[in-house]
Design a protein around this motif. Structure first.
Motif, PDB file in Angstrom:
ATOM      1  N   ILE A 106       0.843  -1.198   0.000  1.00 56.52           N
ATOM      2  CA  ILE A 106       0.000   0.000   0.000  1.00 56.52           C
ATOM      3  C   ILE A 106       0.878   1.248   0.000  1.00 56.52           C
ATOM      4  O   ILE A 106       1.683   1.440   0.916  1.00 56.52           O
ATOM      5  N   PHE A 107       0.700   2.067  -1.032  1.00 58.49           N
ATOM      6  CA  PHE A 107       1.390   3.355  -1.073  1.00 58.49           C
ATOM      7  C   PHE A 107       0.449   4.413  -0.542  1.00 58.49           C
ATOM      8  O   PHE A 107      -0.709   4.488  -0.966  1.00 58.49           O
TER       9      PHE A 107
ATOM     10  N   SER B  86      -3.972 -14.221  -7.572  1.00 61.16           N
ATOM     11  CA  SER B  86      -3.287 -14.643  -8.802  1.00 61.16           C
ATOM     12  C   SER B  86      -2.215 -13.628  -9.229  1.00 61.16           C
ATOM     13  O   SER B  86      -1.380 -13.925 -10.080  1.00 61.16           O
ATOM     14  N   ASN B  87      -2.225 -12.433  -8.640  1.00 60.31           N
ATOM     15  CA  ASN B  87      -1.167 -11.470  -8.935  1.00 60.31           C
ATOM     16  C   ASN B  87      -0.092 -11.574  -7.859  1.00 60.31           C
ATOM     17  O   ASN B  87      -0.390 -11.398  -6.684  1.00 60.31           O
ATOM     18  N   PRO B  88       1.165 -11.860  -8.259  1.00 65.58           N
ATOM     19  CA  PRO B  88       2.209 -12.010  -7.237  1.00 65.58           C
ATOM     20  C   PRO B  88       2.381 -10.741  -6.398  1.00 65.58           C
ATOM     21  O   PRO B  88       2.512 -10.810  -5.186  1.00 65.58           O
ATOM     22  N   ILE B  89       2.349  -9.568  -7.053  1.00 60.86           N
ATOM     23  CA  ILE B  89       2.477  -8.318  -6.287  1.00 60.86           C
ATOM     24  C   ILE B  89       1.385  -7.347  -6.723  1.00 60.86           C
ATOM     25  O   ILE B  89       1.256  -7.032  -7.911  1.00 60.86           O
ATOM     26  N   THR B  90       0.589  -6.912  -5.762  1.00 56.99           N
ATOM     27  CA  THR B  90      -0.461  -5.918  -6.037  1.00 56.99           C
ATOM     28  C   THR B  90      -0.102  -4.638  -5.315  1.00 56.99           C
ATOM     29  O   THR B  90       0.290  -4.671  -4.146  1.00 56.99           O
ATOM     30  N   VAL B  91      -0.190  -3.491  -6.031  1.00 58.19           N
ATOM     31  CA  VAL B  91       0.075  -2.220  -5.357  1.00 58.19           C
ATOM     32  C   VAL B  91      -1.197  -1.383  -5.292  1.00 58.19           C
ATOM     33  O   VAL B  91      -1.977  -1.343  -6.241  1.00 58.19           O
ATOM     34  N   LEU B  92      -1.374  -0.740  -4.146  1.00 55.41           N
ATOM     35  CA  LEU B  92      -2.541   0.125  -3.931  1.00 55.41           C
ATOM     36  C   LEU B  92      -2.066   1.545  -3.687  1.00 55.41           C
ATOM     37  O   LEU B  92      -1.020   1.750  -3.049  1.00 55.41           O
ATOM     38  N   ASP B  93      -2.837   2.511  -4.158  1.00 51.48           N
ATOM     39  CA  ASP B  93      -2.588   3.924  -3.862  1.00 51.48           C
ATOM     40  C   ASP B  93      -3.808   4.391  -3.069  1.00 51.48           C
ATOM     41  O   ASP B  93      -4.892   4.565  -3.628  1.00 51.48           O
ATOM     42  N   VAL B  94      -3.634   4.540  -1.767  1.00 54.02           N
ATOM     43  CA  VAL B  94      -4.773   4.781  -0.880  1.00 54.02           C
ATOM     44  C   VAL B  94      -4.421   5.900   0.106  1.00 54.02           C
ATOM     45  O   VAL B  94      -3.282   5.960   0.588  1.00 54.02           O
ATOM     46  N   GLU B  95      -5.369   6.791   0.395  1.00 53.42           N
ATOM     47  CA  GLU B  95      -5.056   7.861   1.353  1.00 53.42           C
ATOM     48  C   GLU B  95      -4.820   7.262   2.763  1.00 53.42           C
ATOM     49  O   GLU B  95      -5.115   6.085   2.993  1.00 53.42           O
ATOM     50  N   VAL B  96      -4.315   8.084   3.680  1.00 55.03           N
ATOM     51  CA  VAL B  96      -3.742   7.547   4.916  1.00 55.03           C
ATOM     52  C   VAL B  96      -4.746   6.809   5.813  1.00 55.03           C
ATOM     53  O   VAL B  96      -4.417   5.767   6.377  1.00 55.03           O
ATOM     54  N   ASN B  97      -5.989   7.307   5.930  1.00 58.75           N
ATOM     55  CA  ASN B  97      -6.958   6.618   6.803  1.00 58.75           C
ATOM     56  C   ASN B  97      -7.270   5.216   6.290  1.00 58.75           C
ATOM     57  O   ASN B  97      -7.291   4.254   7.066  1.00 58.75           O
TER      58      ASN B  97
ATOM     59  N   GLY C  37       0.343   8.584   1.651  1.00 63.13           N
ATOM     60  CA  GLY C  37       1.067   9.824   1.914  1.00 63.13           C
ATOM     61  C   GLY C  37       0.223  10.997   1.447  1.00 63.13           C
ATOM     62  O   GLY C  37      -0.804  10.805   0.799  1.00 63.13           O
ATOM     63  N   PRO C  38       0.649  12.200   1.775  1.00 62.06           N
ATOM     64  CA  PRO C  38      -0.139  13.381   1.399  1.00 62.06           C
ATOM     65  C   PRO C  38      -0.357  13.499  -0.110  1.00 62.06           C
ATOM     66  O   PRO C  38       0.458  13.008  -0.892  1.00 62.06           O
ATOM     67  N   SER C  39      -1.464  14.158  -0.498  1.00 60.18           N
ATOM     68  CA  SER C  39      -1.729  14.391  -1.926  1.00 60.18           C
ATOM     69  C   SER C  39      -0.647  15.285  -2.503  1.00 60.18           C
ATOM     70  O   SER C  39      -0.305  16.295  -1.892  1.00 60.18           O
ATOM     71  N   GLY C  40      -0.129  14.906  -3.654  1.00 61.19           N
ATOM     72  CA  GLY C  40       0.865  15.750  -4.325  1.00 61.19           C
ATOM     73  C   GLY C  40       2.292  15.270  -4.112  1.00 61.19           C
ATOM     74  O   GLY C  40       3.219  15.855  -4.657  1.00 61.19           O
ATOM     75  N   VAL C  41       2.478  14.182  -3.339  1.00 60.42           N
ATOM     76  CA  VAL C  41       3.856  13.720  -3.107  1.00 60.42           C
ATOM     77  C   VAL C  41       4.408  12.915  -4.285  1.00 60.42           C
ATOM     78  O   VAL C  41       5.595  12.644  -4.349  1.00 60.42           O
ATOM     79  N   GLY C  42       3.528  12.543  -5.203  1.00 61.17           N
ATOM     80  CA  GLY C  42       3.993  11.858  -6.414  1.00 61.17           C
ATOM     81  C   GLY C  42       3.738  10.364  -6.434  1.00 61.17           C
ATOM     82  O   GLY C  42       4.396   9.625  -7.171  1.00 61.17           O
ATOM     83  N   LYS C  43       2.733   9.903  -5.668  1.00 62.31           N
ATOM     84  CA  LYS C  43       2.457   8.457  -5.595  1.00 62.31           C
ATOM     85  C   LYS C  43       2.143   7.845  -6.965  1.00 62.31           C
ATOM     86  O   LYS C  43       2.694   6.810  -7.324  1.00 62.31           O
ATOM     87  N   SER C  44       1.267   8.527  -7.735  1.00 68.13           N
ATOM     88  CA  SER C  44       0.875   7.938  -9.031  1.00 68.13           C
ATOM     89  C   SER C  44       2.068   7.860  -9.968  1.00 68.13           C
ATOM     90  O   SER C  44       2.254   6.851 -10.665  1.00 68.13           O
ATOM     91  N   THR C  45       2.896   8.925  -9.989  1.00 68.19           N
ATOM     92  CA  THR C  45       4.074   8.913 -10.869  1.00 68.19           C
ATOM     93  C   THR C  45       5.003   7.770 -10.470  1.00 68.19           C
ATOM     94  O   THR C  45       5.514   7.036 -11.326  1.00 68.19           O
ATOM     95  N   ILE C  46       5.200   7.615  -9.158  1.00 65.90           N
ATOM     96  CA  ILE C  46       6.089   6.551  -8.668  1.00 65.90           C
ATOM     97  C   ILE C  46       5.543   5.183  -9.086  1.00 65.90           C
ATOM     98  O   ILE C  46       6.269   4.343  -9.622  1.00 65.90           O
TER      99      ILE C  46
END
Ligand code: 5GP
Length: 177
Positions: free
Chosen positions: A4-5, A85-96, A7-16
């Motif tokens: 789970i990624f 079925s996915n070996p690695i799943t990444v999520l972009d979710v706000e902190v709460n 952090g504050p909005s604007g830190v660049g999570k989607s780009t990363i």
């Protein structure tokens, strides 16, 4: 592995995350949201864009493993996104939402992305937000940082290439352990 990624909005999570997907075989969990689609976004790729009635129906059908209201909009992660079925799943979710998932699922890995306040203000300005909005987001960022200890890793995004390399190293170490 579920990462789970947050952090504050604007830190660049989607780009990363987009950069990471170019380097490693990762599945990006596509959330549902009631917010307006931005011009560079695609339905079903960035988000599933739905209206509030549809969102409420999904809540009533227990479709979400978590959902939150963020600003004026709702965001939620559907059960179907976390297939084994996915070996690695990444999520972009706000902190709460992220801390809720991390507390309920001890095997999930939390990575908190942060940047210096000055840089965060600059990025929010570049997105066209006014001073009032930016002040609100900065207060929110400080509130979000108070939960930083609930994450397994903290990465300061100063330079995107260095950040991506740092996260790839984290993932490779986790894969080996
Ligand atoms: P944006 O509108 O800028 O795409 O996203 C706003 C915030 O919503 C970001 O911090 C993002 O991480 C968060 N977000 C995106 N999808 C979800 C989700 O499914 N659940 C929660 N709780 N937050 C989400």
């Amino acid at each position: 592995m579920i990462i789970i990624f947050s952090g504050p909005s604007g830190v660049g999570k989607s780009t990363i995350i987009n950069e990471l997907i170019n380097h490693k075989d990762l599945y990006f969990s596509v959330s549902h949201t009631t917010r307006e689609k931005r011009h560079n976004e695609e339905n079903g790729v960035d988000y599933f864009f739905i209206n509030e009635d549809e969102f409420n129906n999904l809540i009533n059908n227990d479709f979400f493993i978590e959902y939150e209201k963020y600003g004026t909009d709702f965001y939620g992660t559907g059960m179907d996104q976390l297939s084994t079925s996915n070996p690695i799943t990444v999520l972009d979710v706000e902190v709460n939402g992220a801390t809720k998932l991390l507390n309920e699922n001890k095997s999930f890995i939390g990575i908190f992305i942060d940047i210096e306040n000055e840089e965060l203000i600059k990025r929010l300005k570049e997105r066209g937000h006014d001073e009032e909005f930016i002040n609100k987001r900065m207060n929110l960022a400080n509130e979000q940082r108070s939960k930083i200890n609930e994450f397994d890793f903290i990465v300061k995004n100063v330079d995107i290439n260095t950040t991506v390399k740092e996260i790839i190293d984290i993932i490779c170490n986790l894969e080996e352990s």
